[in-house]
Scaffold this motif. Sequence first.
Motif, PDB file in Angstrom:
ATOM      1  N   PHE A 123       0.827  -1.203   0.000  1.00 60.42           N
ATOM      2  CA  PHE A 123       0.000   0.000   0.000  1.00 60.42           C
ATOM      3  C   PHE A 123       0.867   1.261   0.000  1.00 60.42           C
ATOM      4  CE2 PHE A 123      -3.472  -2.547   2.419  1.00 60.42           C
ATOM      5  CZ  PHE A 123      -3.794  -3.215   1.245  1.00 60.42           C
ATOM      6  N   ALA A 124       1.976   1.231   0.745  1.00 62.08           N
ATOM      7  CA  ALA A 124       2.868   2.382   0.772  1.00 62.08           C
ATOM      8  C   ALA A 124       3.555   2.566  -0.583  1.00 62.08           C
ATOM      9  CB  ALA A 124       3.899   2.208   1.882  1.00 62.08           C
ATOM     10  N   GLU A 125       4.053   1.486  -1.144  1.00 64.78           N
ATOM     11  CA  GLU A 125       4.755   1.569  -2.432  1.00 64.78           C
ATOM     12  C   GLU A 125       3.827   2.017  -3.555  1.00 64.78           C
ATOM     13  OE1 GLU A 125       8.050  -1.987  -1.575  1.00 64.78           O
ATOM     14  OE2 GLU A 125       6.366  -2.341  -2.939  1.00 64.78           O
ATOM     15  N   ASP A 126       2.553   1.625  -3.483  1.00 66.89           N
ATOM     16  CA  ASP A 126       1.612   1.919  -4.561  1.00 66.89           C
ATOM     17  C   ASP A 126       0.824   3.201  -4.339  1.00 66.89           C
ATOM     18  OD1 ASP A 126       2.557  -0.494  -5.420  1.00 66.89           O
ATOM     19  OD2 ASP A 126       0.617  -1.440  -5.708  1.00 66.89           O
ATOM     20  N   GLY A 127       1.177   3.969  -3.334  1.00 66.23           N
ATOM     21  CA  GLY A 127       0.553   5.269  -3.129  1.00 66.23           C
ATOM     22  C   GLY A 127      -0.900   5.223  -2.723  1.00 66.23           C
ATOM     23  N   VAL A 128      -1.282   4.209  -1.953  1.00 58.83           N
ATOM     24  CA  VAL A 128      -2.662   4.117  -1.473  1.00 58.83           C
ATOM     25  C   VAL A 128      -2.966   5.288  -0.542  1.00 58.83           C
ATOM     26  CG1 VAL A 128      -4.072   2.788   0.173  1.00 58.83           C
ATOM     27  CG2 VAL A 128      -2.980   1.645  -1.759  1.00 58.83           C
ATOM     28  N   ASP A 129      -4.157   5.850  -0.683  1.00 55.72           N
ATOM     29  CA  ASP A 129      -4.600   6.942   0.198  1.00 55.72           C
ATOM     30  C   ASP A 129      -5.279   6.399   1.452  1.00 55.72           C
ATOM     31  OD1 ASP A 129      -3.824   9.074  -1.587  1.00 55.72           O
ATOM     32  OD2 ASP A 129      -5.543   8.529  -2.840  1.00 55.72           O
ATOM     33  N   ILE A 130      -6.220   5.464   1.260  1.00 59.79           N
ATOM     34  CA  ILE A 130      -6.942   4.853   2.372  1.00 59.79           C
ATOM     35  C   ILE A 130      -6.973   3.347   2.159  1.00 59.79           C
ATOM     36  CG2 ILE A 130      -9.119   4.682   3.646  1.00 59.79           C
ATOM     37  CD1 ILE A 130      -9.801   7.488   2.792  1.00 59.79           C
ATOM     38  N   ALA A 131      -6.639   2.606   3.202  1.00 60.55           N
ATOM     39  CA  ALA A 131      -6.711   1.150   3.138  1.00 60.55           C
ATOM     40  C   ALA A 131      -7.799   0.655   4.086  1.00 60.55           C
ATOM     41  CB  ALA A 131      -5.370   0.524   3.514  1.00 60.55           C
ATOM     42  N   VAL A 132      -8.579  -0.297   3.611  1.00 58.97           N
ATOM     43  CA  VAL A 132      -9.600  -0.959   4.419  1.00 58.97           C
ATOM     44  C   VAL A 132      -8.951  -2.211   4.988  1.00 58.97           C
ATOM     45  CG1 VAL A 132     -11.886  -2.007   4.412  1.00 58.97           C
ATOM     46  CG2 VAL A 132     -11.403  -0.059   2.902  1.00 58.97           C
TER      47      VAL A 132
END
Length: 386
Positions: A123-132
Amino acid sequence: MSAAPDYDWLYARTRAGRERGPQGARRLLDRLGSPDARFACIRVVGTNGKGSTCAMLEAGLLAAGVRTGRFTSPHLQRYEERIRVNGQDLSPERTAAFIGWAQEHAPDVAFFDLTLALACQVFAEDGVDIAVMEAGVGGLSDATQALRKVAAVALTNVALDHVATLGPTLGDIARDKAGAARPGVPLLTTAAGEALEVVRAVAAEVGALLYTPQTHPALFALPHPPRLAGAHQQMNGALAAATLRTLGYPDSVEAALRATHPARLERFEIGGKTVLLDGAHNPHATRALAASVPHADVLLFGNLARKDTAATLAPLLAVAPVRVFTAPGDLATSPADLAVQYGGHSVLSPADALAQALALTPPGGTLLVAGSLYLAGTVRHQLASS
């Protein structure tokens, strides 16, 4: 050509004999550079309905244009289902690379902690804004308690399950799950009764912002039922809707309610017969399933021996007069013992059990499959291949 992931090594990292709680996950995340500090998350906790709620939250966030991650467990057919970015499952190549790193640098870390760390890294590497982020077992004692940037906590419900881990009473379990609460962070729940009283007390102790259908009815209101079948999905939909509205995405509720999720009263048509596939695996879930499917012609059932088999099976006995019992894994309750005790057929192999259950289902009739998400994954693969 990339090497296949060493899943056998990863699956062998069971929690047995390893540290419980979020401490191990936190140490591993710190070793990876604290990737969980680079995205916000919604923690989803509760006894049942977490997966469906996660699916609806993911659909709503994606409709709002949010770069979205989703971490759930267990998987049905492929490990990579557990970790998704913008609706796409993780690639096996990234799993293989992480396992290779873990074999050298974190060989004694538990499976769930490793999978959580992989999700956060992706998620950090792929630039996620919000993770469920779906909790594994509990709240306060769960590895997801290690996550740093929690924007909201969604608590579905509380029932007796995992009593050996969370405590023998409903109050004990509710207190652990409610322990996911954070000071000043929205805690939304559709829990009721004694569990809700415990959640209220914990929210007050922690200083969380508590939202319930009683305190904020408009927040939890639905324009129509979710696409996911079953009356119980209305509560999951209400929780997802309230969470999206609280976080500032009120226009995404419609998209959330259109979400699908496999093995949640999923319907298949096979040779003029209907197969209803559901992962209900504890008494609370099978009671909800029986209320949604009051009659089927045949029941295909198998579960893990560590579950309360008698209480899980009880609501389904009145649903179908014909029963086929099977073993969804090495740790399953003996299907032969179930067949003797409750009447029915014993077929050890799930594939063979499905074939026999379908043969026993009359033309135009209905076969209900339940008892374990592991069984649901195996049967789903068979149905998709037929």
